[in-house]
Design a protein around this motif. Structure first.
Motif, PDB file in Angstrom:
ATOM      1  N   SER A 212       6.432   5.022 -11.159  1.00 17.84           N
ATOM      2  CA  SER A 212       7.343   6.020 -10.793  1.00 17.84           C
ATOM      3  C   SER A 212       7.329   7.134 -11.577  1.00 17.84           C
ATOM      4  O   SER A 212       7.959   7.294 -12.787  1.00 17.84           O
ATOM      5  N   LYS A 215       6.284  10.757  -8.041  1.00 21.06           N
ATOM      6  CA  LYS A 215       6.610  10.065  -6.885  1.00 21.06           C
ATOM      7  C   LYS A 215       6.293   8.452  -7.093  1.00 21.06           C
ATOM      8  O   LYS A 215       5.664   8.136  -7.964  1.00 21.06           O
ATOM      9  N   MET A 217       4.710   4.945  -6.652  1.00 24.07           N
ATOM     10  CA  MET A 217       3.279   4.382  -6.378  1.00 24.07           C
ATOM     11  C   MET A 217       3.197   3.025  -6.524  1.00 24.07           C
ATOM     12  O   MET A 217       3.879   2.495  -7.423  1.00 24.07           O
ATOM     13  N   LYS A 227      -4.553   2.553  -5.823  1.00 14.40           N
ATOM     14  CA  LYS A 227      -3.346   3.202  -6.243  1.00 14.40           C
ATOM     15  C   LYS A 227      -2.749   3.906  -5.116  1.00 14.40           C
ATOM     16  O   LYS A 227      -3.371   4.800  -4.932  1.00 14.40           O
ATOM     17  N   ALA A 229       0.492   5.928  -2.739  1.00  8.73           N
ATOM     18  CA  ALA A 229       1.771   6.132  -2.626  1.00  8.73           C
ATOM     19  C   ALA A 229       2.872   5.063  -1.865  1.00  8.73           C
ATOM     20  O   ALA A 229       2.412   4.509  -0.792  1.00  8.73           O
ATOM     21  N   GLY A 231       5.693   5.692  -0.143  1.00  8.19           N
ATOM     22  CA  GLY A 231       5.872   6.340   1.089  1.00  8.19           C
ATOM     23  C   GLY A 231       7.379   5.815   1.502  1.00  8.19           C
ATOM     24  O   GLY A 231       8.305   5.493   0.988  1.00  8.19           O
ATOM     25  N   ASP A 275      -5.989   7.262   2.440  1.00  8.88           N
ATOM     26  CA  ASP A 275      -4.953   8.662   2.494  1.00  8.88           C
ATOM     27  C   ASP A 275      -3.796   7.922   3.492  1.00  8.88           C
ATOM     28  O   ASP A 275      -3.377   8.738   4.036  1.00  8.88           O
ATOM     29  N   ASP A 277      -0.066   5.962   3.067  1.00  8.86           N
ATOM     30  CA  ASP A 277       0.945   5.404   2.143  1.00  8.86           C
ATOM     31  C   ASP A 277       1.134   3.841   2.544  1.00  8.86           C
ATOM     32  O   ASP A 277       0.713   3.423   3.626  1.00  8.86           O
TER      33      ASP A 277
END
Length: 474
Positions: A212, A215, A217, A227, A229, A231, A275, A277
């Motif tokens: 964190s 954002k 992760m 790794k 995101a 989301g 790509d 989340d």
């Protein structure tokens, strides 16, 4: 008659019309405290006046005006800001909530989730139940379930296998509060909020690392490692059922939690869409990843436990052989007994039949012989059936015990195909043979008894006797 809880609910709902309303509800020591502030109109003041006038031993209500003086709500001035504080003592294992805001606050307090078994809320319309607690509408000041103890604090399993690099982004201490067991036909706001937060908490449990910074992760240790995101968790809500199933399999079913977690995270990482989340991609990857992880775990159990399984198999074989020896000894003992009895009966029949033949003729002698043989057949066959049934019962208990000890890696379908079905087929064949042999024995006994009776009466004489006896009764 309107209860004080209904009056509080109406007063809170009407107070929400205030543009500057502030509601906080939280636990402080052994007291639950509700604080409300906002500009009140005349109707709100009247409703709060009814609340203050209603007596409730377990509630303490303080109404304060804009000058911070304690007043009765009906003494308040419409259009001014007022402050209401309601406190009540907590009951062991029971949480009582006045507002939806208090429910949200509670769900975000991870360290307090397992302290309760029953949760009652004024705002709850449809009850539901998780593996940790029951959530119910609050209709009485003192709920029925008051004799429950606080859940003992347990060491977090999730935090021992997931690396966390921020205190603001952590996995939950326990999984049980986020696993739905039963729910009503309609989902109210309380259940919707629980699902949203529960979805986020459970998703964090599938990662190997949590970050964190700018954002949130998550890290997946697989080939290749990823790794991703985190989301928006609301995107994963359509897959909440499969998310719960995966969490239960890893953390609540059986042992080797870390190994199952590794298998699932590796499968998630293996073909993760580029790509995308984590909360969005979980809908695509989790069903197939969970199935693959389960297959890998089964293969691990089968390959990694060969020595243990061989030892258990040898032990079972030894116990089976010992059991069979004992059973065989019982059968031999019974067989020897009946052979000796047959010899004794034969000597006695020969000895006394000659004398009886001289004195009373052969009729009674043969009748006694036929009856004796019939009794001998019934007792002998009954003993054999009894021994066989006891043997089958013993083997069935042994098979049930070894189901979990030796064949625990097999699921119910595989075990049914490999073990249960052949045994049931064999048992079915045995029962069919037993029924046929029982019918033969019964037939033989009837023939012997009929032969014994024919030594005294012929069939025609017997029928005539029955006819005479029937006419005498009529």
């Amino acid at each position: 008659m309107t209860s004080i809880l209904e009056k509080i609910g109406k007063a809170i709902d009407h107070s929400r019309h205030s543009s500057d309303l502030v509601i906080t509800e939280d636990h402080q020591l052994s007291i639950r405290k509700l604080f409300i502030s906002g500009t009140m109109d005349n109707e709100s003041l009247e409703l709060w006046g009814e609340v203050v006038d209603a007596y409730a031993e377990d509630l303490r209500i303080i109404f304060v005006d804009e000058s911070r003086d304690v007043i009765h709500p009906r003494e308040g001035i419409s259009g001014q800001k007022h402050y209401i504080t309601i406190t009540c003592n907590e009951l062991p294992g029971i949480l009582r909530l006045f507002t939806f805001e208090g429910w949200r606050t509670f769900l975000l307090q991870d360290n307090k989730l397992c302290e309760y078994k029953y949760i009652y809320g004024l705002f709850i319309t449809e009850e539901f139940q998780t593996l940790c607690w029951s959530v119910l509408p609050w209709k009485e000041m003192l709920p029925v379930q008051t004799s429950c103890n606080n859940t003992a604090k347990k060491t977090s399993v999730t935090k021992s296998i997931i690396k966390c690099y921020s205190t603001a982004f952590l996995p939950p201490d326990a999984i049980a509060p986020w696993i739905l067991e039963t729910s009503g036909k309609t989902a109210d706001e309380a259940l919707t909020l629980w699902k949203s937060i529960g979805c986020r908490e459970l998703l964090k449990c599938f990662a190997n690392e949590l970050f964190s910074a700018e954002k949130m992760m998550v890290g997946l240790a697989g080939k290749p490692p990823r790794k991703i995101a985190f989301g928006d968790e609301t995107l994963a809500l359509p897959s909440f059922d499969i998310i719960q199933e995966a969490a239960k399999w890893i953390f609540l079913e059986g042992n080797e939690t870390e190994l199952k977690h590794t298998f699932l995270s590796s499968e998630l990482a293996r073909e993760w869409p580029a790509d995308v989340d984590f909360c969005e991609g979980i809908m695509l990857r989790l069903p197939s990843a969970l199935e693959s992880a389960r297959l890998l775990y089964k293969a691990h159990i089968r390959s990694g436990s060969k020595d243990t399984m061989k030892s258990l198999g040898d032990l079972r074989k030894t116990l089976t052989e010992d059991t069979q020896k004992i059973i065989q000894q019982s059968r031999e003992l019974s067989s020897t007994l009946w052979k000796d009895m047959a010899l004794v009966i034969s000597v006695l029949v020969v000895r006394y039949s000659l004398d009886a033949a001289k004195s009373a003729g052969l009729q009674k002698v043969y009748a006694l012989v036929f009856c004796g043989i019939a009794i001998y057949i019934v007792i002998s066959y009954g003993m054999s059936v009894y021994i066989n049934r006891q043997t089958i019962s013993l083997l069935e208990r042994v098979r049930t015990t070894w189901r979990t000890k030796l064949y625990g890696f097999l699921d119910e379908q595989d075990y049914h195909e490999l073990a249960s079905r052949p045994v049931k087929d064999a048992m079915g064949s045995y029962r069919r043979v037993e029924r046929m042999t029982s019918a033969v024995v019964i037939l033989l006994v009837i023939i012997l008894l009929t032969a014994a009776g024919s030594e005294f009466w012929s069939i025609s004489t017997f029928i005539k006797f029955i006819h005479t006896w029937t006419n005498g009764i009529l």
